[in-house]
Design a protein around this motif. Structure first.
Motif, PDB file in Angstrom:
ATOM      1  N   PRO A 134      35.262-102.071  18.979  1.00  0.00           N
ATOM      2  CA  PRO A 134      36.141-102.874  19.835  1.00  0.00           C
ATOM      3  C   PRO A 134      36.307-104.307  19.325  1.00  0.00           C
ATOM      4  N   TYR A 188      38.896-104.105  16.630  1.00  0.00           N
ATOM      5  CA  TYR A 188      40.233-103.919  17.206  1.00  0.00           C
ATOM      6  C   TYR A 188      40.733-105.210  17.857  1.00  0.00           C
ATOM      7  N   ALA A 202      44.096-107.068  16.790  1.00  0.00           N
ATOM      8  CA  ALA A 202      45.101-107.392  17.800  1.00  0.00           C
ATOM      9  C   ALA A 202      45.456-108.877  17.781  1.00  0.00           C
ATOM     10  N   SER A 237      39.755-110.189  24.162  1.00  0.00           N
ATOM     11  CA  SER A 237      39.623-108.723  24.221  1.00  0.00           C
ATOM     12  C   SER A 237      40.981-108.045  24.130  1.00  0.00           C
ATOM     13  N   ASP A 282      44.035-105.713  22.724  1.00  0.00           N
ATOM     14  CA  ASP A 282      44.119-104.352  22.186  1.00  0.00           C
ATOM     15  C   ASP A 282      45.366-104.254  21.321  1.00  0.00           C
TER      16      ASP A 282
END
Length: 448
Positions: A271, A274, A278, A365, A367
């Motif tokens: 994550p 990613y 992003a 965070s 995506d």
């Protein structure tokens, strides 16, 4: 400020250095230096060496400003006797009145590395430096240095490598003597185009190596009557030259990009990775102003095809696996490859901006969406340098990376680095726009 007097003097004595190139670059990536004799090494190490900053070029100074003092980073000391016996390079951090100068690209990257460390990460970078070897024809035009290099698909051609053996092996030997671990040298997709690879390292070291390699390539090529150019698109019908960056992060020495508990998208990354991807995609349009910072850059990213059949330059900020058509290629679980940069990019600024964008993605965070896609609100990459500057001015994250070395004491009435850079690039665009090109003469001279 760390006292490096004894260290630098000792390094010179051990390596037989007689003269040092105290080097740094301006915002455009122009390499600047003074040649310092070893007899003045103590003064260099203690006080640095002075420059009239306005004369340097794009580094945020006016003629009335105090001296720009280049303070050597001893850890970057490199003897280069294969260029000139007794010669060495040391990369420097420009200061003004005892403080790091916020317009100096190396200082900007240092500030982004500090931000990454504050977030718990150590940034690592590999760089692919592509370039053309050219020569002047009798009429003064630039042509491929190797007359026999004229096939439609010259990439990896062993004969092209062999004909340039002396140049390529001289550069490879130099890189290995410097401890860079050159692991491959190849003919790229354009006639006269080459790439010589070295091992990845920490972000600052890799940026230093890109600058050093450009200097070595130019100097070694010139000795053989050739011109080494990093111009993104010197020929309309050939593939352009990129500066691809392979980016990764560790935390306390442990890689954070590999997935620990599986990956539904199938790339095997975490994550955190990613989020980094992003962030880069989110800020891709503004990033291009730094990673593709010239008018000529957009002849490369705007190309639809070349003589070989492919441009190898992304037009849309997408991401995917081991697929070179994407803006971000993810070849394995250790790194991501950012393919938007070109040969004109200042490596300090390009790496700083990419780190800033990626860290923003991690912090928020973000995506990246489905494989092969980009954020809907991003769209295509900028069509021209002017479009890219517009995107930079509208993106506080990427603009903030350029301003990262500005301290709270920086006067409010003084221009920021990002504003200065934007103005610089707007002026560059309109200087090009005001010039009358042969295309315009051919198109319009007798058209009406």
């Amino acid at each position: 400020m760390t006292d490096t007097t004894n260290d630098l003097a000792e390094l010179c004595a051990k390596s037989g250095t007689k003269f040092i190139l105290a080097m740094f670059v301006d915002l455009r990536g122009k390499p600047c230096a003074k040649l310092v004799p070893v007899e003045a090494v103590d003064e260099l190490a203690t006080d640095g060496v002075g420059f009239a900053g306005y004369a340097v070029g794009a580094i945020g100074q006016e003629p009335r400003d105090p001296d720009l003092m280049a303070i050597p980073d001893t850890s970057s000391f490199l003897p280069i006797p294969f260029i000139k016996e007794g010669l060495a390079i040391v990369h420097c951090d420009p200061h003004v009145e005892g403080k790091p100068w916020p317009f100096a690209p190396r200082n900007i990257l240092r500030a982004l590395i500090a931000q990454a460390e504050d977030a718990g990460f150590e940034p690592w970078v590999g760089a692919e430096v592509e370039y053309f070897l050219l020569k002047r024809a009798a009429d003064g035009s630039l042509v491929t240095a190797d007359d026999a290099d004229d096939s439609d698909q010259p990439c990896y051609d062993v004969r092209g490598l062999t004909r340039m053996y002396e140049h390529l092996t001289a550069v490879s030997t130099a890189m290995n003597q410097l401890g860079w671990s050159n692991y491959a040298n190849d003919h790229e997709d354009g006639n006269g185009q080459f790439e010589q690879n070295f091992a990845y390292s920490d972000a600052l070291t890799t940026a230093d190596r890109v600058i050093t390699l450009r200097y070595l390539l130019s100097t070694i090529a010139a000795e053989r009557g050739m011109v080494a150019t990093f111009m993104p698109k010197p020929f309309a019908e050939r593939t352009g030259s990129g500066l691809h960056l392979h980016l990764s992060l560790t935390s306390n020495g442990r890689p954070v990009f590999p997935a620990e508990f599986g990956d539904d998208r199938g790339l095997g990354i975490s994550p955190t990775a990613y989020g980094f991807v992003a962030g880069v995609l989110e800020h891709a349009c503004a990033l291009q102003s730094v990673m593709a910072p010239t008018v000529n850059s957009y002849k490369r990213t705007g190309a639809t095809a070349t003589r070989s059949g492919a441009s190898w330059a992304p037009r849309v900020p997408t991401y995917g696996g081991n697929d070179r058509t994407h803006y971000i290629r993810i070849p394995d679980d250790q790194r991501v490859e950012l393919r938007g940069g070109d040969g004109s990019a200042n490596p300090y600024l390009a790496i700083a901006a990419a780190l800033g964008a990626g860290l923003d993605g991690i912090k928020r965070s973000l995506d990246p969406g489905a494989l092969g896609t980009c954020p809907e609100h991003v769209g295509t990459l900028p069509l021209t340098l002017l479009h890219a500057v517009d995107a930079l001015e509208a993106d506080p994250v990427v603009a903030g990376t350029l301003d990262a070395a500005m301290t709270e004491e920086w006067p409010a009435d003084k221009q920021s680095v990002s504003d200065y850079f934007s103005k610089l690039k707007r002026e560059e665009f309109f200087a090009w726009h005001s010039a009358v090109s042969p295309w315009e003469v051919d198109q319009y001279l007798t058209a009406f």
